[in-house]
Design an enzyme around this catalytic site. Structure first.
Site, PDB file in Angstrom:
ATOM      1  N   CYS A   1     -12.748  -1.322   4.495  1.00  0.00           N
ATOM      2  CA  CYS A   1     -13.093  -2.354   5.437  1.00  0.00           C
ATOM      3  C   CYS A   1     -12.898  -1.899   7.181  1.00  0.00           C
ATOM      4  CB  CYS A   1     -12.048  -3.531   5.267  1.00  0.00           C
ATOM      5  SG  CYS A   1     -12.807  -4.454   3.813  1.00  0.00           S
TER       6      CYS A   1
ATOM      7  N   ASP B   1      -1.450  -5.200 -15.399  1.00  0.00           N
ATOM      8  CA  ASP B   1      -2.290  -3.998 -15.492  1.00  0.00           C
ATOM      9  C   ASP B   1      -3.651  -4.709 -15.826  1.00  0.00           C
ATOM     10  OD1 ASP B   1      -3.912  -2.841 -18.029  1.00  0.00           O
ATOM     11  OD2 ASP B   1      -1.935  -3.895 -18.398  1.00  0.00           O
TER      12      ASP B   1
ATOM     13  N   ASP C   1       0.225   3.110 -22.226  1.00  0.00           N
ATOM     14  CA  ASP C   1       0.288   2.109 -23.238  1.00  0.00           C
ATOM     15  C   ASP C   1       0.256   3.048 -24.462  1.00  0.00           C
ATOM     16  OD1 ASP C   1      -2.280   3.364 -23.486  1.00  0.00           O
ATOM     17  OD2 ASP C   1      -3.606   1.530 -22.910  1.00  0.00           O
TER      18      ASP C   1
ATOM     19  N   HIS D   1     -11.379  -1.070  -1.797  1.00  0.00           N
ATOM     20  CA  HIS D   1     -11.205  -2.398  -1.305  1.00  0.00           C
ATOM     21  C   HIS D   1     -10.323  -3.348  -2.257  1.00  0.00           C
ATOM     22  CE1 HIS D   1     -11.667  -6.278   0.643  1.00  0.00           C
ATOM     23  NE2 HIS D   1     -12.085  -6.715  -0.497  1.00  0.00           N
TER      24      HIS D   1
ATOM     25  N   CYS E   1      -9.341  -7.010   6.703  1.00  0.00           N
ATOM     26  CA  CYS E   1      -8.542  -6.448   5.728  1.00  0.00           C
ATOM     27  C   CYS E   1      -8.333  -4.835   6.311  1.00  0.00           C
ATOM     28  CB  CYS E   1      -9.502  -5.974   4.578  1.00  0.00           C
ATOM     29  SG  CYS E   1      -9.024  -5.032   3.010  1.00  0.00           S
TER      30      CYS E   1
ATOM     31  N   CYS F   1      -7.969  -2.177   4.361  1.00  0.00           N
ATOM     32  CA  CYS F   1      -8.260  -1.024   3.508  1.00  0.00           C
ATOM     33  C   CYS F   1      -9.160   0.049   4.114  1.00  0.00           C
ATOM     34  CB  CYS F   1      -8.977  -1.488   2.195  1.00  0.00           C
ATOM     35  SG  CYS F   1     -10.591  -1.854   2.314  1.00  0.00           S
TER      36      CYS F   1
END
Lengths: 389, 389
Positions: B308, B265, B92, B334, B303, B305
């Site tokens: 998890c 974002d 940015d 997560h 999930c 991830c």
């Protein structure tokens, strides 16, 4: 079947290469166990930990019994599931923390009353309870409750602690009821060799699965430590694992392996890592220093850890400068890999029958770095305010 | 060759599935960019970040120009090497941070003088300098300096900021000298649709590589945000990427995709994660709550991830309770995976031409969770003391 096998014994010193067999897998020795204080090696995931070459970790019974408590760990399915670590775990008995972290401790032959360092609650622990808690946590190796003495301690204090440690070991042996676990006893006696002899011989009679040497790395210095270790290992059974608790620097570890030690644990790689202190073969690096601002080199050339394969000293320094969590994480990862590589080199030198020559060279090198290395022990007392525990 | 390709456009709304082509690789849109504030997504290694399904990240020019400074990043070999991230990066312009973090800001048509939030140093930034810094950081996508206005802002303020943003965009376009990078302009104008129209049409004349919608998610609420986004996307070229800055909750993202946005974002997954707030398809979970003490379930069933697949809610709660770094890390992981799975579902629904039906259902569900989700914006102002930034 025995739980430990000596695969090779060096001919000119007491060093040995062995295999430790636990419910969650086999571990080659000499081995280093990173410390997972409260169910985690601080900031490091189990996956990252495996990538450092770690095969077995230590978890602190003291911390876990206070938070989250043994009921919780048991309900989740035991320590392996709770920590998400499917390889071997050793739990200590809590003794060291009780005598070092608790401001108020009352001890007699029956047990010890201490004050939780978290909320000031009074807690009573005896040898049976310490074993029952560890039986329920369900680590692969558990430790008898022992009494650690401060340094210096007079002979009466030391003798009392040794008698109590032997008495508690008997109670522990009797109370132990989880056949998935190996039970180790801890030899105490400070730097008094006669007391070490007495303690070791009494404990050996009780026939434990392994023996630890406790009460060292508390400020006695490298030479005293190695003197006591060399003396004590000779009193322990040849065919059982020997574990030097809370040790140590690379020089301490190499010298203790020469004296016949098989297992180590220490917070140095992670505590120093969180404080921007990196171990390297060329001595320590302090990553906060301005010297690293524009340094595009990794912490250590040719190191294959995740940190060194990806990050420059410049970036790591920047992370510490900004308070970015990745700084402590990356240097912890490097240090853990450094210690695991050292252990792998020790095992390799033993297998190749080159350990004596190799260890002479390495010991000399690492001893020269030692004075600046012990953020965790001697130095910690003087610089507590600067250091994140 | 164009740097963006619309692969599929939904027939009943403005949503589209596209491909963004950068120097460091192609990115499927709609895409979510995690925020790597000071050269790192807080506490998350690049390897872990890739495992969440992240293809592109955002880094803050403001933070990097203050620490470690552009000279350092350039000397290390540019931002990709500095951050150890070999996939696309967007920087940015620093505008948002200058106007939100700095206590003292003087702005005129030439540029902006602000006070470093770190050491109080006075720093001057104009549009050319903002581009030159970003040219040297060498991210794949860079942003023109813009002026963000607070909410509420009167029309005079808004108009002035819009004129300045257009003027600075012209200067930015002229100054841009790194052909490896795409340059995006930012449409400002608050919630005034006429000003948004004016700003967009002036910027479009200047022929940028993509267009962002800035100045939203500052407290205007979901409905106002989506009204402005729906209005503004229609003014932007069909064949170029559209980026909604700093957004947002799952409901914000789904609604903005319907309005034709390609890129997002937001700090929500990581900031909320560090504060024990987990996103799930069944609404938010607060992991510090006592309800989780003995809960052996993962944060979210099925999930995939790392958190998890390995950790129980009980363990995560324990980590937060102990101040163990792994707590913030695991919930951040997560949440990042949750956001990346959401984006993958959006792209899949578009490819399967089921987006309208899918998004109606999902939007309704996630809108019901929204009031408790915005730790990052509205709620943050009230609970600053409880929240780790």
């Amino acid at each position: 079947m025995s739980n430990f096998e000596v695969l090779y014994k060096d001919s000119s010193c007491s060093a040995r290469h062995g295999l430790l067999i636990t419910t969650h897998g086999k571990v080659e020795t000499p081995v280093f166990m990173p410390v997972g204080t409260a169910g985690a090696v601080k900031g490091i995931t189990p996956q990252q930990l495996k990538e450092t070459g770690t095969d077995i970790i230590l978890a602190n019974t003291y911390h876990l019994m206070l938070r989250p408590g043994v009921d919780v760990v048991e309900k989740i399915g035991g320590l392996h599931k709770f920590m998400a670590w499917d390889q071997p775990i050793l739990t200590d008995s809590g003794g060291y923390q009780i005598f070092s972290l608790s401001p108020l401790t009352k001890v007699d032959d029956a047990g010890v009353e201490f004050t939780s360092h978290i909320d000031g609650a009074k807690i009573y622990l005896d040898a049976e309870t310490a074993i029952k808690i560890q039986n329920r946590l369900n680590a692969d190796i558990i430790m008898c409750l022992d009494q650690c003495t401060p340094l210096p301690a007079d002979e009466k204090q030391l003798k009392e602690a040794v008698e109590r440690t032997i008495h508690w070991a008997k109670c522990s042996k009797k109370a132990h009821a989880n056949t998935n676990q190996l039970l180790f006893a801890i030899v105490q006696g400070g730097i008094n060799l006669q007391l070490r002899t007495y303690c070791a011989s009494e404990l050996v009679k009780l026939d434990f699965d392994g023996y630890a040497i406790g009460g060292l790395s508390v400020g006695e210095g490298h030479d005293n430590m190695i003197k006591v270790v060399t003396h004590t290992t000779q009193l322990l059974p040849e065919n059982l694992p020997r574990y030097l608790m809370g040790v140590g620097t690379p020089a301490d570890i190499i010298a203790a392996v020469r004296a016949g030690v098989d297992m180590f644990d220490c917070v140095l790689p992670t505590r120093n890592g969180r404080n921007a202190f990196a171990f390297t073969e060329n001595g320590p690096l302090r990553l906060r220093n301005n010297a690293h601002i524009e340094d595009d080199r990794p912490i250590e050339k040719d190191c294959n850890c995740y940190c060194c394969k990806n990050f420059s000293r410049s970036t790591i320094r920047h992370f510490f400068n900004c308070g970015e969590m990745l700084g402590p994480i990356l240097v912890s990862l490097h240090n853990l890999r450094f210690f695991q590589k050292l252990m792998a080199e020790i095992r390799l030198a033993l297998k190749k029958k080159e350990f004596t020559v190799w260890s002479n060279e390495q010991l000399k090198k690492y001893q020269s770095f030692d004075p600046s290395t012990r953020l965790g022990s001697g130095l910690l007392k003087n610089n507590l305010s600067k250091i994140t525990k």
